[in-house]
Design an enzyme around this catalytic site. Sequence first.
Site, PDB file in Angstrom:
ATOM      1  N   HIS A  77       0.965  -0.990   0.188  1.00 22.03           N
ATOM      2  CA  HIS A  77       0.161  -0.097  -0.103  1.00 22.03           C
ATOM      3  C   HIS A  77       0.865   1.347  -0.121  1.00 22.03           C
ATOM      4  O   HIS A  77       0.424   2.150  -0.631  1.00 22.03           O
ATOM      5  CB  HIS A  77      -0.918  -0.057   1.355  1.00 22.03           C
ATOM      6  CG  HIS A  77      -1.955  -0.886   1.255  1.00 22.03           C
ATOM      7  ND1 HIS A  77      -2.750  -0.940   0.003  1.00 22.03           N
ATOM      8  CD2 HIS A  77      -2.644  -1.805   1.933  1.00 22.03           C
ATOM      9  CE1 HIS A  77      -3.832  -1.855  -0.077  1.00 22.03           C
ATOM     10  NE2 HIS A  77      -3.436  -2.375   1.435  1.00 22.03           N
TER      11      HIS A  77
ATOM     12  N   GLU B 186      -2.971 -10.594 -37.107  1.00 23.99           N
ATOM     13  CA  GLU B 186      -1.933 -11.355 -36.056  1.00 23.99           C
ATOM     14  C   GLU B 186      -1.574 -12.631 -36.631  1.00 23.99           C
ATOM     15  O   GLU B 186      -0.766 -13.435 -35.881  1.00 23.99           O
ATOM     16  CB  GLU B 186      -2.341 -11.356 -34.666  1.00 23.99           C
ATOM     17  CG  GLU B 186      -3.682 -11.741 -34.455  1.00 23.99           C
ATOM     18  CD  GLU B 186      -4.162 -11.852 -33.148  1.00 23.99           C
ATOM     19  OE1 GLU B 186      -3.352 -11.499 -32.055  1.00 23.99           O
ATOM     20  OE2 GLU B 186      -5.337 -11.917 -32.748  1.00 23.99           O
TER      21      GLU B 186
ATOM     22  N   CYS C 115      -1.709  -2.649 -32.275  1.00 24.55           N
ATOM     23  CA  CYS C 115      -1.977  -2.826 -30.750  1.00 24.55           C
ATOM     24  C   CYS C 115      -1.229  -3.875 -29.877  1.00 24.55           C
ATOM     25  O   CYS C 115      -1.211  -4.162 -28.961  1.00 24.55           O
ATOM     26  CB  CYS C 115      -3.457  -3.299 -30.421  1.00 24.55           C
ATOM     27  SG  CYS C 115      -3.957  -4.591 -31.272  1.00 24.55           S
TER      28      CYS C 115
HETATM   29  C1  PEP Z   1      -1.251  -9.252 -30.256  1.00 22.52           C
HETATM   30  O1  PEP Z   1      -1.280 -10.542 -30.645  1.00 22.52           O
HETATM   31  O2  PEP Z   1      -0.482  -8.433 -30.596  1.00 22.52           O
HETATM   32  C2  PEP Z   1      -2.329  -8.555 -29.113  1.00 22.52           C
HETATM   33  C3  PEP Z   1      -2.342  -7.362 -29.119  1.00 22.52           C
HETATM   34  O3  PEP Z   1      -3.054  -9.620 -28.581  1.00 22.52           O
HETATM   35  P1  PEP Z   1      -2.706 -10.316 -27.225  1.00 22.52           P
HETATM   36  O4  PEP Z   1      -1.514  -9.844 -26.848  1.00 22.52           O
HETATM   37  O5  PEP Z   1      -3.690 -10.193 -26.400  1.00 22.52           O
HETATM   38  O6  PEP Z   1      -2.525 -11.822 -27.969  1.00 22.52           O
HETATM   39 MG    MG Z   2      -2.917 -11.650 -30.068  1.00 24.57          MG
END
Ligand code: PEP
Ligand code: MG
Length: 574
Positions: A189, A432, A503
């Site tokens: 904490h 991906e 992402c």
């Molecule tokens: C990825 O595969 O780049 C992604 C963002 O998804 P995760 O990391 O949740 O598989």
């Molecule tokens: Mg992924």
Amino acid sequence: MYQGIAASPGIEIGKAFVLKEVEIEINTANISEEKIDREIKCLEEGIAKSREQLAKIREKAELELGKDKAKIFDAHMMVLDDPMFIDEIKDKIRSERITAENAINQVAKKYIEMFNNMEDEYLKERAADIKDVSVRLIKNVLGIPIHSLADLDEEVIVIAKDLTPSDTAQMDKTKVKAFATDMGGRTSHTAIMARSLEIPAVVGLGSISRCVSEGDTVIVDGNKGVVLVNPSEDILKQYGELKLEYQRFKEEMKKLKDLPAETKDGERRVEVAANIGTPKDVKGALDRGAEGIGLYRTEFLYMDRENLPDEEEQFRAYKEVAEAMYPRPVIIRTLDIGGDKKLPFLEMPKELNPFLGWRAIRMCLDNPELFKVQLRAILRASHYGKIRIMYPMISSVSEIRRANAILNEAKEELRRESKPFDENLEVGIMVEIPSAAVAADILAKEVDFFSIGTNDLIQYTLAVDRMNEKIARLYEPFHPAVLRLIKNVIDASHRAGKWTGMCGEMAGDPLAAPILLGMGLDEFSMSAASIPQVKKVIRSLTYEQAKEIANRALEMENPEEIREMVGKIISEIK
Ligand code: PEP
Ligand code: MG
């Protein structure tokens, strides 16, 4: 020099205020039968007084630290209200004929030990809650005044064996510049509070409270986890400069918060967004200047529980994020389970290659009812903000079409039920899997946008398990094959009049940013903490420079060369 755990960043120099613990004397003698009722009464009065004090601290904490942090004191109150804990103390007083303080001490010790023995770091830290409450209770039973950091009359650096949540909540923030403690870890904490108060702190120092005297000059370096006591003039000067440098860095990062992620010449503007796992992460994203949520990993809502979350529960979570981010966009990724993520309530076959197995969209398409519940919840939440849907692990056109067919069924149902949703909601896919990246031109016709998931794209392209540390050095974002795939996806989307984001973790790498920017990536989504640095890199280049870097990188043969080239350019333009 004392080395501890860096709990909260920043550097401070000042006079030490050593928080001394009053020795509590516990009377361990047996008491006579007649005194039992008196001890029970003392205990009850102590509980009432502790409750009163905690309510006041809680109020102050809520005002100064926010609702979330104030919850710690609810946890304390719950210990006081827990019949199991209190009855066990009372039973002990009666059956063993011992004093109230002795009984509290023994029962608390038992629970503290139990929590301390737990594997889970978070649960381990809960031992601190019980300790904090029981010490307060014993002091109140014995009538010992409870010290506080509330009325300091000069600026100080607090040195203590341990700082309890109540110590930190009561302390006068205008006077406490930093703190250093013997105990604690990064998730204690004390550490959490220090970070949210933005006060530099070093914890887990072992014996700092015994080595420092009141009035000593102390340097707390929360970046490195170091504390220096009565340093030489030279060191003081050196740290004075480091402190200024850090303050400038912080100011610069803060200034970036509301600035657009655009190139130096204003030729190219991109969107910098955050990845989140739960609605709780939204605040951190906004604080760091996220212009949207580029990936909301909804599987966390399904994990660590016994049953599936129903439509209402999902709707509430998605709506909360959409509203908090509005008018910024939120990309909600549909359930990405399988691989390393399992659901206890869903029968998942044991597979030889789970990452190549029954996961994400594959599992959802085989369970249309489960999938439709999520789609309905997302659609309903879209009425309250700017939501986009994204399917994970897409490898072919037919998967997109089948997913969209279920989405259309969900829309139809909602129309019939007169439940509003955003009719113009954009639908995209994660790229991906190498097949999707290679055939991006075909897939682009079916979607509104792409988001490149490099975490998986790299593992599948290079045949390197992302979880296997033995081959971690082969996991290479700057591999020419990976860069070419990324470029192919971006170009294919642009040719079709669509846009591409990223992402995967690569989007938050300041070294990758110039290349991705130059390739024409439209949106960068990353952990919130990386946003300021990536924004800084984007703002320090012209679009021409970025394009040149991308072209050079695409011609290079190996990752080391690429890193060196980009690293050199970035250090020169800083
Ligand atoms: C990825 O595969 O780049 C992604 C963002 O998804 P995760 O990391 O949740 O598989
Ligand atoms: Mg992924």
